[in-house]
Design an enzyme around this catalytic site. Structure first.
Site, mmCIF file in Angstrom:
data_model
loop_
_atom_site.group_PDB
_atom_site.id
_atom_site.type_symbol
_atom_site.label_atom_id
_atom_site.label_comp_id
_atom_site.label_asym_id
_atom_site.label_seq_id
_atom_site.Cartn_x
_atom_site.Cartn_y
_atom_site.Cartn_z
ATOM 1 N N CYS A 1 0.832 -1.205 0.000
ATOM 2 C CA CYS A 1 0.000 0.000 0.000
ATOM 3 C C CYS A 1 0.868 1.256 0.000
ATOM 4 O O CYS A 1 1.395 1.663 1.042
ATOM 5 C CB CYS A 1 -0.928 -0.016 1.219
ATOM 6 S SG CYS A 1 -1.964 1.448 1.348
ATOM 7 N N CYS B 1 -0.458 4.098 2.143
ATOM 8 C CA CYS B 1 -0.252 3.904 3.583
ATOM 9 C C CYS B 1 1.204 4.149 3.970
ATOM 10 O O CYS B 1 1.487 4.772 4.986
ATOM 11 C CB CYS B 1 -0.598 2.470 3.997
ATOM 12 S SG CYS B 1 -2.175 1.890 3.391
ATOM 13 N N ASP B 2 2.128 3.633 3.187
ATOM 14 C CA ASP B 2 3.522 3.558 3.636
ATOM 15 C C ASP B 2 4.499 4.432 2.859
ATOM 16 O O ASP B 2 5.658 4.557 3.262
ATOM 17 C CB ASP B 2 4.000 2.093 3.567
ATOM 18 C CG ASP B 2 3.219 1.209 4.526
ATOM 19 O OD1 ASP B 2 2.796 1.729 5.582
ATOM 20 O OD2 ASP B 2 3.009 0.025 4.231
HETATM 21 C C1 LIG Z 1 0.343 -3.790 6.021
HETATM 22 C C2 LIG Z 1 -0.799 -2.822 5.844
HETATM 23 C C3 LIG Z 1 -0.663 -1.518 6.257
HETATM 24 C C4 LIG Z 1 -1.711 -0.628 6.089
HETATM 25 N N1 LIG Z 1 -1.559 0.635 6.543
HETATM 26 C C5 LIG Z 1 -2.583 1.504 6.467
HETATM 27 C C6 LIG Z 1 -2.463 2.816 6.963
HETATM 28 O O1 LIG Z 1 -1.405 3.207 7.470
HETATM 29 N N2 LIG Z 1 -3.546 3.627 6.863
HETATM 30 C C7 LIG Z 1 -4.718 3.231 6.283
HETATM 31 O O2 LIG Z 1 -5.671 3.999 6.252
HETATM 32 N N3 LIG Z 1 -4.861 1.980 5.783
HETATM 33 C C8 LIG Z 1 -3.827 1.114 5.855
HETATM 34 N N4 LIG Z 1 -3.959 -0.133 5.341
HETATM 35 C C9 LIG Z 1 -5.219 -0.490 4.666
HETATM 36 C C10 LIG Z 1 -6.270 -0.817 5.724
HETATM 37 O O3 LIG Z 1 -5.748 -1.787 6.592
HETATM 38 C C11 LIG Z 1 -7.540 -1.326 5.080
HETATM 39 O O4 LIG Z 1 -8.026 -0.385 4.158
HETATM 40 C C12 LIG Z 1 -8.609 -1.564 6.142
HETATM 41 O O5 LIG Z 1 -8.146 -2.435 7.144
HETATM 42 C C13 LIG Z 1 -9.873 -2.147 5.524
HETATM 43 O O6 LIG Z 1 -10.768 -2.350 6.537
HETATM 44 P P1 LIG Z 1 -11.955 -3.426 6.438
HETATM 45 O O7 LIG Z 1 -12.667 -3.342 7.721
HETATM 46 O O8 LIG Z 1 -12.697 -3.211 5.182
HETATM 47 O O9 LIG Z 1 -11.249 -4.827 6.249
HETATM 48 P P2 LIG Z 1 -10.071 -5.598 6.979
HETATM 49 O O10 LIG Z 1 -9.241 -4.723 7.843
HETATM 50 O O11 LIG Z 1 -9.412 -6.355 5.902
HETATM 51 O O12 LIG Z 1 -10.845 -6.613 7.919
HETATM 52 C C14 LIG Z 1 -11.567 -7.669 7.394
HETATM 53 C C15 LIG Z 1 -12.107 -8.478 8.531
HETATM 54 O O13 LIG Z 1 -13.010 -9.455 8.026
HETATM 55 C C16 LIG Z 1 -12.757 -10.689 8.659
HETATM 56 N N5 LIG Z 1 -13.250 -11.739 7.755
HETATM 57 C C17 LIG Z 1 -12.879 -12.040 6.489
HETATM 58 N N6 LIG Z 1 -13.585 -13.092 6.010
HETATM 59 C C18 LIG Z 1 -14.432 -13.444 7.024
HETATM 60 C C19 LIG Z 1 -15.414 -14.456 7.165
HETATM 61 N N7 LIG Z 1 -15.680 -15.326 6.188
HETATM 62 N N8 LIG Z 1 -16.084 -14.545 8.348
HETATM 63 C C20 LIG Z 1 -15.848 -13.670 9.365
HETATM 64 N N9 LIG Z 1 -14.934 -12.688 9.275
HETATM 65 C C21 LIG Z 1 -14.231 -12.592 8.125
HETATM 66 C C22 LIG Z 1 -11.272 -10.699 8.918
HETATM 67 O O14 LIG Z 1 -10.932 -11.616 9.949
HETATM 68 C C23 LIG Z 1 -11.061 -9.247 9.335
HETATM 69 O O15 LIG Z 1 -11.350 -9.110 10.695
HETATM 70 C C24 LIG Z 1 -2.922 -1.052 5.478
HETATM 71 C C25 LIG Z 1 -3.058 -2.368 5.049
HETATM 72 C C26 LIG Z 1 -2.017 -3.250 5.215
HETATM 73 C C27 LIG Z 1 -2.171 -4.683 4.767
#
Ligand SMILES: Cc1cc2nc3c(=O)[nH]c(=O)nc-3n(C[C@H](O)[C@H](O)[C@H](O)COP(=O)(O)OP(=O)(O)OC[C@H]3O[C@@H](n4cnc5c(N)ncnc54)[C@H](O)[C@@H]3O)c2cc1C
Length: 334
Positions: A154, A157-158
């Site tokens: 990302c 992000c980084d």
């Molecule tokens: C290494 C890294 C660094 C990042 N740094 C930043 C940053 O500095 N700033 C920023 O804004 N964004 C950052 N991001 C991006 C950010 O993490 C994502 O945009 C954000 O987490 C998305 O949120 P979400 O809730 O949609 O999904 P996610 O955070 O992906 O969460 C998905 C959730 O769904 C659950 N899940 C999946 N399938 C199932 C299922 N079948 N049943 C039950 N639960 C399930 C998982 O266990 C998880 O808890 C980073 C991403 C990464 C990988």
């Protein structure tokens, strides 16, 4: 997650029927920023949300150290601490946070069914899907070895951590071109590592990236490995013309290695009932979190091929809870 069955298991277990069924007003699937924000709003609206966390409690941010772009943390915060804060806030208003994985969905009726692991059936009046998307990696051992030490999926992000430095971006599509352009505005030099001899990116993006002076496109290059001391990336070894005449090893000095080869939205179990794009992102009615099934809402990265940030995920989680609350009050005539 799945219990292994043996021939001594009871008839009930062998048929894989859930032994436990529960009716809920609002089910939140996923515990990232989108899921927790949805839960906070749903709990405060009296929807008594039940959340299943999935295999990665706290979501993607639990795999990162510093988060510096989430408003409200002027000094920055680590991903795990931030997600613990989200969880506490959701629990404070009564969210029932549970360990478990949604393995199957049936959205054919008025009440939506979600199977959790192999022993529980949740019947929900509303479902908020917040299952995120997973970045694709090349599959190199070094990607794990240098995770948190220069490997990132990302740039938004980084990228900031690599100001004035040299970095590489892997990929040839629109995302790779966009990430390369973004990093070019921050870094000294950006290598774009492209497997083929052309970019898959749109013509406009391809032309723009080709014209950017501090982007060097390494055509027909593939990554073999990364190097550096103490788990911090200092260089990459590439192979040019792999398997062809003129194959040669190329070494570049870099501080950051950015993957931009795509994401996989975690939407497989919902695909029979919801519309998705060709990659698998759940389609919502523009400007809302509503899917094509009444009472089923999607938020966060699982429905967002563009922004994929914690703050946008949280914002769309808020939308999903408000949409769910309005759907229920309309349905129940309030
Ligand atoms: C290494 C890294 C660094 C990042 N740094 C930043 C940053 O500095 N700033 C920023 O804004 N964004 C950052 N991001 C991006 C950010 O993490 C994502 O945009 C954000 O987490 C998305 O949120 P979400 O809730 O949609 O999904 P996610 O955070 O992906 O969460 C998905 C959730 O769904 C659950 N899940 C999946 N399938 C199932 C299922 N079948 N049943 C039950 N639960 C399930 C998982 O266990 C998880 O808890 C980073 C991403 C990464 C990988």
């Amino acid at each position: 997650m799945f219990k292994s069955l043996n021939i001594n298991d009871s008839e009930e277990e062998r048929t894989n029927e859930p032994s436990d069924t529960e009716r809920v007003k609002c089910l939140v699937v996923g515990s990232g920023p989108a899921g927790y924000t949805a839960a906070i709003y749903a709990a405060r609206a009296n929807l008594n949300p039940v959340m299943y966390e999935g295999l990665q409690p706290g979501g993607q941010l639990t795999t990162t150290t510093e988060v510096e772009n989430y408003p409200g943390y002027p000094e920055g915060v680590t991903g795990p601490v931030m997600m613990e804060d989200f969880k506490k806030q959701a629990q404070r208003f009564g969210t029932d946070v549970r360990w478990g994985l949604a393995v199957k969905a049936d959205f054919s009726g008025d009440i939506h069914k979600i199977w959790i692991d192999d022993d529980k059936l949740i019947e929900a009046e509303t479902v908020i899907i917040a299952t995120g998307a997973t970045a694709k990696y090349l599959g190199l051992e070094d990607e794990k070895k240098y995770a948190g030490g220069g490997v990132s999926a990302c740039a938004t992000c980084d990228g900031f951590f690599y100001r004035g430095k040299d970095v590489a971006v892997v990929g040839g599509g629109d995302t790779a071109a966009e990430e390369a352009m973004y990093l070019a505005g921050l870094c000294n030099k950006v290598y774009l590592i492209v497997r083929r001899d052309e970019l898959r990116a749109s013509k406009v993006m391809a032309e723009r990236v080709k014209k950017t002076p501090n982007v060097e496109i390494l055509w027909k290059h593939q990554t073999k490995g990364l190097s550096g001391d103490n788990g911090v990336v200092e260089g990459a070894t590439l192979v040019k013309n792999l398997g062809e005449e003129g194959e040669e090893e190329v070494k570049i000095k870099i501080d950051g290695f950015f993957l931009a080869i795509g994401h996989k939205p975690n939407s497989d179990i919902f695909k029979d009932y919801l519309d998705t794009d060709e990659v698998g992102y759940i389609k919502t009615i523009p400007g809302t979190s509503k899917t094509k099934v009444k009472g089923v809402f999607a938020c966060g990265d699982v429905q967002d091929p563009i922004y994929r940030q914690a703050v946008t995920a949280a914002g769309s989680g808020c939308m999903a809870a408000i949409d769910a609350e309005r759907y229920l009050s309309e349905k129940n005539g309030h």
